[in-house]
Design a protein around this motif. Sequence first.
Motif, PDB file in Angstrom:
ATOM      1  N   LEU A 191       0.826  -1.196   0.000  1.00 27.65           N
ATOM      2  CA  LEU A 191       0.000   0.000   0.000  1.00 27.65           C
ATOM      3  C   LEU A 191       0.864   1.250   0.000  1.00 27.65           C
ATOM      4  O   LEU A 191       0.495   2.269  -0.583  1.00 27.65           O
ATOM      5  CB  LEU A 191      -0.929   0.012   1.225  1.00 27.65           C
ATOM      6  N   ASP A 192       2.014   1.182   0.633  1.00 33.39           N
ATOM      7  CA  ASP A 192       2.907   2.330   0.737  1.00 33.39           C
ATOM      8  C   ASP A 192       3.665   2.563  -0.570  1.00 33.39           C
ATOM      9  O   ASP A 192       3.548   3.617  -1.196  1.00 33.39           O
ATOM     10  CB  ASP A 192       3.877   2.097   1.897  1.00 33.39           C
ATOM     11  N   PHE A 193       4.407   1.561  -1.033  1.00 29.14           N
ATOM     12  CA  PHE A 193       5.185   1.697  -2.258  1.00 29.14           C
ATOM     13  C   PHE A 193       4.490   1.061  -3.463  1.00 29.14           C
ATOM     14  O   PHE A 193       4.447   1.635  -4.551  1.00 29.14           O
ATOM     15  CB  PHE A 193       6.573   1.066  -2.075  1.00 29.14           C
ATOM     16  N   GLY A 194       3.938  -0.123  -3.269  1.00 29.43           N
ATOM     17  CA  GLY A 194       3.330  -0.839  -4.387  1.00 29.43           C
ATOM     18  C   GLY A 194       2.159  -0.116  -5.021  1.00 29.43           C
ATOM     19  O   GLY A 194       1.845  -0.339  -6.190  1.00 29.43           O
ATOM     20  N   VAL A 195       1.524   0.809  -4.277  1.00 25.56           N
ATOM     21  CA  VAL A 195       0.400   1.544  -4.857  1.00 25.56           C
ATOM     22  C   VAL A 195       0.864   2.403  -6.032  1.00 25.56           C
ATOM     23  O   VAL A 195       0.083   2.712  -6.940  1.00 25.56           O
ATOM     24  CB  VAL A 195      -0.301   2.381  -3.765  1.00 25.56           C
ATOM     25  N   HIS A 196       2.165   2.788  -6.052  1.00 26.66           N
ATOM     26  CA  HIS A 196       2.706   3.488  -7.218  1.00 26.66           C
ATOM     27  C   HIS A 196       2.634   2.592  -8.457  1.00 26.66           C
ATOM     28  O   HIS A 196       2.329   3.055  -9.563  1.00 26.66           O
ATOM     29  CB  HIS A 196       4.160   3.876  -6.985  1.00 26.66           C
ATOM     30  N   HIS A 197       2.952   1.331  -8.271  1.00 23.15           N
ATOM     31  CA  HIS A 197       2.884   0.389  -9.393  1.00 23.15           C
ATOM     32  C   HIS A 197       1.451   0.244  -9.901  1.00 23.15           C
ATOM     33  O   HIS A 197       1.223   0.147 -11.114  1.00 23.15           O
ATOM     34  CB  HIS A 197       3.431  -0.970  -8.967  1.00 23.15           C
ATOM     35  N   GLY A 318      -4.208  13.989 -10.312  1.00 19.03           N
ATOM     36  CA  GLY A 318      -4.072  13.218  -9.076  1.00 19.03           C
ATOM     37  C   GLY A 318      -5.190  13.519  -8.097  1.00 19.03           C
ATOM     38  O   GLY A 318      -4.950  13.951  -6.967  1.00 19.03           O
ATOM     39  N   SER A 319      -6.401  13.273  -8.501  1.00 16.70           N
ATOM     40  CA  SER A 319      -7.548  13.553  -7.641  1.00 16.70           C
ATOM     41  C   SER A 319      -7.644  12.518  -6.520  1.00 16.70           C
ATOM     42  O   SER A 319      -7.018  11.449  -6.567  1.00 16.70           O
ATOM     43  CB  SER A 319      -8.841  13.523  -8.461  1.00 16.70           C
ATOM     44  N   VAL A 320      -8.453  12.848  -5.522  1.00 14.76           N
ATOM     45  CA  VAL A 320      -8.688  11.896  -4.439  1.00 14.76           C
ATOM     46  C   VAL A 320      -9.291  10.611  -4.998  1.00 14.76           C
ATOM     47  O   VAL A 320      -8.896   9.495  -4.612  1.00 14.76           O
ATOM     48  CB  VAL A 320      -9.609  12.517  -3.382  1.00 14.76           C
ATOM     49  N   ALA A 321     -10.212  10.733  -5.928  1.00 16.54           N
ATOM     50  CA  ALA A 321     -10.866   9.545  -6.480  1.00 16.54           C
ATOM     51  C   ALA A 321      -9.859   8.644  -7.186  1.00 16.54           C
ATOM     52  O   ALA A 321      -9.929   7.408  -7.056  1.00 16.54           O
ATOM     53  CB  ALA A 321     -11.976   9.958  -7.451  1.00 16.54           C
ATOM     54  N   GLN A 322      -8.921   9.221  -7.927  1.00 20.03           N
ATOM     55  CA  GLN A 322      -7.912   8.397  -8.603  1.00 20.03           C
ATOM     56  C   GLN A 322      -7.020   7.696  -7.585  1.00 20.03           C
ATOM     57  O   GLN A 322      -6.637   6.530  -7.772  1.00 20.03           O
ATOM     58  CB  GLN A 322      -7.064   9.254  -9.550  1.00 20.03           C
ATOM     59  N   SER A 323      -6.682   8.375  -6.510  1.00 23.37           N
ATOM     60  CA  SER A 323      -5.854   7.743  -5.476  1.00 23.37           C
ATOM     61  C   SER A 323      -6.608   6.617  -4.777  1.00 23.37           C
ATOM     62  O   SER A 323      -6.033   5.558  -4.479  1.00 23.37           O
ATOM     63  CB  SER A 323      -5.390   8.785  -4.457  1.00 23.37           C
ATOM     64  N   VAL A 324      -7.891   6.834  -4.543  1.00 23.62           N
ATOM     65  CA  VAL A 324      -8.707   5.777  -3.931  1.00 23.62           C
ATOM     66  C   VAL A 324      -8.784   4.577  -4.876  1.00 23.62           C
ATOM     67  O   VAL A 324      -8.702   3.413  -4.438  1.00 23.62           O
ATOM     68  CB  VAL A 324     -10.105   6.306  -3.588  1.00 23.62           C
ATOM     69  N   ALA A 325      -8.923   4.835  -6.173  1.00 24.84           N
ATOM     70  CA  ALA A 325      -8.978   3.729  -7.131  1.00 24.84           C
ATOM     71  C   ALA A 325      -7.692   2.909  -7.086  1.00 24.84           C
ATOM     72  O   ALA A 325      -7.724   1.675  -7.173  1.00 24.84           O
ATOM     73  CB  ALA A 325      -9.219   4.270  -8.537  1.00 24.84           C
ATOM     74  N   ASN A 326      -6.536   3.574  -6.944  1.00 20.65           N
ATOM     75  CA  ASN A 326      -5.268   2.845  -6.799  1.00 20.65           C
ATOM     76  C   ASN A 326      -5.267   2.005  -5.524  1.00 20.65           C
ATOM     77  O   ASN A 326      -4.929   0.819  -5.535  1.00 20.65           O
ATOM     78  CB  ASN A 326      -4.095   3.822  -6.749  1.00 20.65           C
ATOM     79  N   ALA A 327      -5.627   2.660  -4.418  1.00 18.11           N
ATOM     80  CA  ALA A 327      -5.572   1.977  -3.128  1.00 18.11           C
ATOM     81  C   ALA A 327      -6.540   0.802  -3.056  1.00 18.11           C
ATOM     82  O   ALA A 327      -6.232  -0.234  -2.438  1.00 18.11           O
ATOM     83  CB  ALA A 327      -5.867   2.974  -2.001  1.00 18.11           C
ATOM     84  N   MET A 328      -7.686   0.919  -3.698  1.00 13.90           N
ATOM     85  CA  MET A 328      -8.684  -0.150  -3.617  1.00 13.90           C
ATOM     86  C   MET A 328      -8.254  -1.395  -4.386  1.00 13.90           C
ATOM     87  O   MET A 328      -8.709  -2.499  -4.075  1.00 13.90           O
ATOM     88  CB  MET A 328     -10.036   0.348  -4.107  1.00 13.90           C
ATOM     89  N   VAL A 329      -7.382  -1.240  -5.386  1.00 14.07           N
ATOM     90  CA  VAL A 329      -6.840  -2.441  -6.032  1.00 14.07           C
ATOM     91  C   VAL A 329      -6.035  -3.242  -5.017  1.00 14.07           C
ATOM     92  O   VAL A 329      -6.149  -4.472  -4.937  1.00 14.07           O
ATOM     93  CB  VAL A 329      -5.962  -2.063  -7.247  1.00 14.07           C
ATOM     94  N   VAL A 330      -5.229  -2.563  -4.204  1.00 12.32           N
ATOM     95  CA  VAL A 330      -4.454  -3.252  -3.168  1.00 12.32           C
ATOM     96  C   VAL A 330      -5.383  -3.881  -2.139  1.00 12.32           C
ATOM     97  O   VAL A 330      -5.204  -5.039  -1.736  1.00 12.32           O
ATOM     98  CB  VAL A 330      -3.468  -2.276  -2.493  1.00 12.32           C
ATOM     99  N   GLN A 331      -6.394  -3.146  -1.704  1.00  5.00           N
ATOM    100  CA  GLN A 331      -7.304  -3.686  -0.692  1.00  5.00           C
ATOM    101  C   GLN A 331      -8.051  -4.908  -1.211  1.00  5.00           C
ATOM    102  O   GLN A 331      -8.194  -5.920  -0.502  1.00  5.00           O
ATOM    103  CB  GLN A 331      -8.288  -2.597  -0.245  1.00  5.00           C
ATOM    104  N   ARG A 332      -8.539  -4.857  -2.447  1.00  8.69           N
ATOM    105  CA  ARG A 332      -9.239  -6.018  -3.008  1.00  8.69           C
ATOM    106  C   ARG A 332      -8.284  -7.168  -3.278  1.00  8.69           C
ATOM    107  O   ARG A 332      -8.670  -8.341  -3.203  1.00  8.69           O
ATOM    108  CB  ARG A 332      -9.981  -5.623  -4.286  1.00  8.69           C
TER     109      ARG A 332
END
Length: 382
Positions: A191-197, A318-332
């Motif tokens: 979530l910290d680094f891999g979310v960049h990927h 880099g909107s909040v929604a785009q960042s959430v979309a990145n983070a939710m891939v990791v969470q799922r």
Amino acid sequence: MAAPAIPPIRLGLIGTGLAIEKLHWPALCGLADRYVVTAFTDSSAGQCRRFAGYSGVDPALAVAARTALLAREDVDAVLVSVPIPHLYEVARDALAAGKDVFCEKPAGADAEQAAAFLSLAVAHPDRTFMVGENYFYRDDLRYARALLDDGAIGRPHLMAWRHAGQSVPRAGGFTGTPWRQRPRYRGGVHLDFGVHHIAQIRLLCGDIARVHGAVQTANRTIDAPSDLTLNLVFTGGAIGNYTASFPDIPIPPEPNDMRLYGTEGVLVLGGSEAERRVTRSGADATTHTTVFRGSDNGYRAELADFADAVQFGGRPVGSVAQSVANAMVVQRAFDSAERATALTLDPVPGAGPVPLWRPRGSAGLFDGLPGQRSSSTASFAA
């Protein structure tokens, strides 16, 4: 008559740790016409003194607490750079104080907090609220995205990416921070680094419709899974595999290249931070390679995008929604690993495909940005 100059954004820094020192301050120095630091604070007085020492910012601008900084009338916007577990509460307080907010990633320590980040953005439509994701702004990735948009490799149908590298605590480095070694956020290093990927994958391949993940723990220096592998199905029909490994033992050098296979060619992205490469090959076995040197990996561009949104209106990439979309891939992905099954991803409201950022007022990709580019052509035909 020349248009009057727009005054710089009066910026307050909340947190002055490694991300400010290594990433954001060098970028801000290149944007002196857009920003002026008028206040800064950190939970560590020593860290404040360190920041004042290397930056040259007046030590008298140090503020004892963030509540005092947020109450100042000479602060228009804040850059929030605190440990992941505290990002939400600081961003919430800054928005409530009427400030525009540039917040470090990720948007949320878990799925519940990601939803809270979205609600924050909706509740403050009059404020610019951006979550930093420099991969959306990297020169090599934007160039690759432009090639894909132009159909340079036809229809992408397969993505393959394996990234592996030793991760152990090192003094003065990001891995040396105790909160990263014992993370209080779901996903740890992924979530910290891999979310960049994940941001890179979404920028180049589009949104992800389905994930099937597995995790392993093979690093004795972090209290979280070190390995993640994902099988992906994209909304556009392509499929892909992403594997990331962060062990504590040394491993042989690996290319860590991302490969995109299309119906008319292949795109390969690789190299180091100092020298990134984008290589496109076609059906005639000819390769075209563009090398990027001297780039700051997108930090200056993302702060320029934030300044544009504050000063001229509009929505940053880099909107909040785009960042959430990145983070939710990791969470799922972690949900999938725990349930041992493939899972769908619900669309994030307000996200959608990641836009391709260009400097304001420019049709080009690199106008006004640092860095050099060179190109060469070769053939791999027998």
